[in-house]
Design a protein around this motif. Structure first.
Motif, PDB file in Angstrom:
ATOM      1  N   ARG A   1      44.463  28.737  40.233  1.00  0.00           N
ATOM      2  CA  ARG A   1      45.582  27.929  40.855  1.00  0.00           C
ATOM      3  C   ARG A   1      45.453  27.287  42.081  1.00  0.00           C
ATOM      4  O   ARG A   1      46.215  27.533  42.944  1.00  0.00           O
ATOM      5  CB  ARG A   1      46.867  28.659  40.474  1.00  0.00           C
ATOM      6  CG  ARG A   1      47.214  29.176  39.353  1.00  0.00           C
ATOM      7  CD  ARG A   1      48.575  29.658  38.769  1.00  0.00           C
ATOM      8  NE  ARG A   1      49.616  28.781  38.977  1.00  0.00           N
ATOM      9  CZ  ARG A   1      50.363  28.642  40.064  1.00  0.00           C
ATOM     10  NH1 ARG A   1      50.455  29.307  41.251  1.00  0.00           N
ATOM     11  NH2 ARG A   1      51.320  27.563  39.950  1.00  0.00           N
TER      12      ARG A   1
ATOM     13  N   TYR B   1      54.210  37.754  41.306  1.00  0.00           N
ATOM     14  CA  TYR B   1      53.556  36.425  41.046  1.00  0.00           C
ATOM     15  C   TYR B   1      52.580  36.976  39.764  1.00  0.00           C
ATOM     16  O   TYR B   1      52.394  35.964  38.996  1.00  0.00           O
ATOM     17  CB  TYR B   1      52.629  36.133  42.189  1.00  0.00           C
ATOM     18  CG  TYR B   1      51.708  34.847  42.052  1.00  0.00           C
ATOM     19  CD1 TYR B   1      52.232  33.702  42.244  1.00  0.00           C
ATOM     20  CD2 TYR B   1      50.412  35.081  41.705  1.00  0.00           C
ATOM     21  CE1 TYR B   1      51.239  32.628  42.091  1.00  0.00           C
ATOM     22  CE2 TYR B   1      49.463  34.229  41.466  1.00  0.00           C
ATOM     23  CZ  TYR B   1      49.987  32.824  41.776  1.00  0.00           C
ATOM     24  OH  TYR B   1      49.322  31.730  41.488  1.00  0.00           O
TER      25      TYR B   1
ATOM     26  N   GLN C   1      54.394  36.828  36.510  1.00  0.00           N
ATOM     27  CA  GLN C   1      55.026  35.419  36.310  1.00  0.00           C
ATOM     28  C   GLN C   1      53.780  34.617  35.724  1.00  0.00           C
ATOM     29  O   GLN C   1      53.750  33.748  34.521  1.00  0.00           O
ATOM     30  CB  GLN C   1      55.518  34.714  37.419  1.00  0.00           C
ATOM     31  CG  GLN C   1      55.647  33.231  37.128  1.00  0.00           C
ATOM     32  CD  GLN C   1      56.000  32.359  38.296  1.00  0.00           C
ATOM     33  OE1 GLN C   1      56.177  32.780  39.460  1.00  0.00           O
ATOM     34  NE2 GLN C   1      56.686  31.035  38.238  1.00  0.00           N
ATOM     35  N   HIS C   2      52.557  34.935  36.011  1.00  0.00           N
ATOM     36  CA  HIS C   2      51.403  33.978  35.725  1.00  0.00           C
ATOM     37  C   HIS C   2      50.339  34.759  35.027  1.00  0.00           C
ATOM     38  O   HIS C   2      49.499  34.143  34.242  1.00  0.00           O
ATOM     39  CB  HIS C   2      50.595  33.521  36.967  1.00  0.00           C
ATOM     40  CG  HIS C   2      51.531  32.641  37.977  1.00  0.00           C
ATOM     41  ND1 HIS C   2      51.790  31.221  37.415  1.00  0.00           N
ATOM     42  CD2 HIS C   2      52.156  32.772  38.886  1.00  0.00           C
ATOM     43  CE1 HIS C   2      52.627  30.645  38.340  1.00  0.00           C
ATOM     44  NE2 HIS C   2      52.806  31.572  39.282  1.00  0.00           N
ATOM     45  N   TYR C   3      50.167  36.014  35.015  1.00  0.00           N
ATOM     46  CA  TYR C   3      49.360  36.648  34.257  1.00  0.00           C
ATOM     47  C   TYR C   3      49.680  37.734  33.211  1.00  0.00           C
ATOM     48  O   TYR C   3      49.050  38.009  32.306  1.00  0.00           O
ATOM     49  CB  TYR C   3      48.177  37.149  35.154  1.00  0.00           C
ATOM     50  CG  TYR C   3      47.238  36.331  35.839  1.00  0.00           C
ATOM     51  CD1 TYR C   3      46.266  35.904  35.250  1.00  0.00           C
ATOM     52  CD2 TYR C   3      47.790  35.689  37.147  1.00  0.00           C
ATOM     53  CE1 TYR C   3      45.549  34.939  35.985  1.00  0.00           C
ATOM     54  CE2 TYR C   3      47.214  34.640  37.821  1.00  0.00           C
ATOM     55  CZ  TYR C   3      45.892  34.189  37.390  1.00  0.00           C
ATOM     56  OH  TYR C   3      45.105  33.200  37.784  1.00  0.00           O
TER      57      TYR C   3
ATOM     58  N   THR D   1      51.624  37.697  30.757  1.00  0.00           N
ATOM     59  CA  THR D   1      52.379  36.600  29.714  1.00  0.00           C
ATOM     60  C   THR D   1      52.909  37.232  28.531  1.00  0.00           C
ATOM     61  O   THR D   1      53.976  36.735  28.161  1.00  0.00           O
ATOM     62  CB  THR D   1      51.269  35.756  29.359  1.00  0.00           C
ATOM     63  OG1 THR D   1      50.129  36.258  28.601  1.00  0.00           O
ATOM     64  CG2 THR D   1      50.645  34.884  30.176  1.00  0.00           C
TER      65      THR D   1
END
Length: 223
Positions: A70, A84, A87-89, A91
């Motif tokens: 990112r 973080y 939120q992003h990994y 899923t």
């Protein structure tokens, strides 16, 4: 250049191990999507105060996570890094709750994360300092911070009565709230606490967390 999406700047401290524990737990589920490189920071040489590191974290502390996938986005502060990654990994939300559909569970998880940040980490950190690193012996300080750390363990012991984990319905679910505090409790003896047997619910949780393969792997980072 490495093709791994994440780069973790860390050191073998409780705060550093929080992130590597979660990363290893995520790797066990998501594989290479959460692969990461590790760069060990020598805090004894104040490497974390060098200008290049200050650009990543103005506070000059480990850990820092850089997300190469990112745009090399840097994240500092352990709770922020865990959230973080969630939120992003994470899923499939294996170790977190959905804030929209599980608002109470989400709030409980945050409450116990902030409890660790405002209480366990700072107080046990002071116990570590006065028992291991202070240039003079100050019995009052030793007793004060050991007693306060044990009080916080008692709070967790109360919470864990009839539960397996800190947050979630029923007996709870293993979440980042547990990963966020366990590495501190893992080093209780270093802080001057001889035994955790007086906290039976806490001790069962401690043993349960300690037996997790992802936790074991994360605690070994950096090698």
């Amino acid at each position: 250049m490495s093709s791994k999406p994440l780069l973790l700047y860390t050191a073998p401290t409780p705060n550093g191990k929080k992130v590597s524990v979660y990363l290893e737990e995520l790797k066990a589920i998501y594989g290479d999507k959460v692969a990461y490189d590790v760069q060990k920071i020598d805090i004894s040489k104040n490497t974390q105060k060098e200008p290049w590191f200050i650009k990543l974290n103005p506070n000059g502390r480990i850990p820092v996570l850089v997300d190469r996938a990112r745009g090399d986005f840097p994240v500092f502060e352990t709770a922020a890094i865990l959230l973080y990654l969630a939120q992003h990994y994470d899923t499939e939300k294996k170790f977190v709750f959905d804030a929209a559909t599980q608002p109470n569970d989400w709030s409980e998880m945050l409450q116990w994360m902030f409890f660790a940040h405002g209480g366990v980490g700072p107080m046990q950190g002071q116990a570590n300092h006065f028992n291991r690193f202070a240039p003079e012996d100050i019995p009052y300080a030793k007793k004060r911070y050991i007693d306060e750390t044990k009080r916080l363990y008692k709070v967790m012991d109360i919470r864990l009565e009839g539960r397996d984990y800190l947050a979630g319905p029923g007996r709870g679910q293993c979440t980042i709230a547990d990963f966020n505090v366990f590495p501190w409790t893992k080093s209780y003896s270093f802080a001057g606490i001889e035994s955790i047997d007086e906290f039976p619910n806490f001790k069962k949780w401690f043993d349960r967390m300690d037996a997790r393969e992802g936790v074991k792997a994360g605690l070994a980072v950096p090698a």
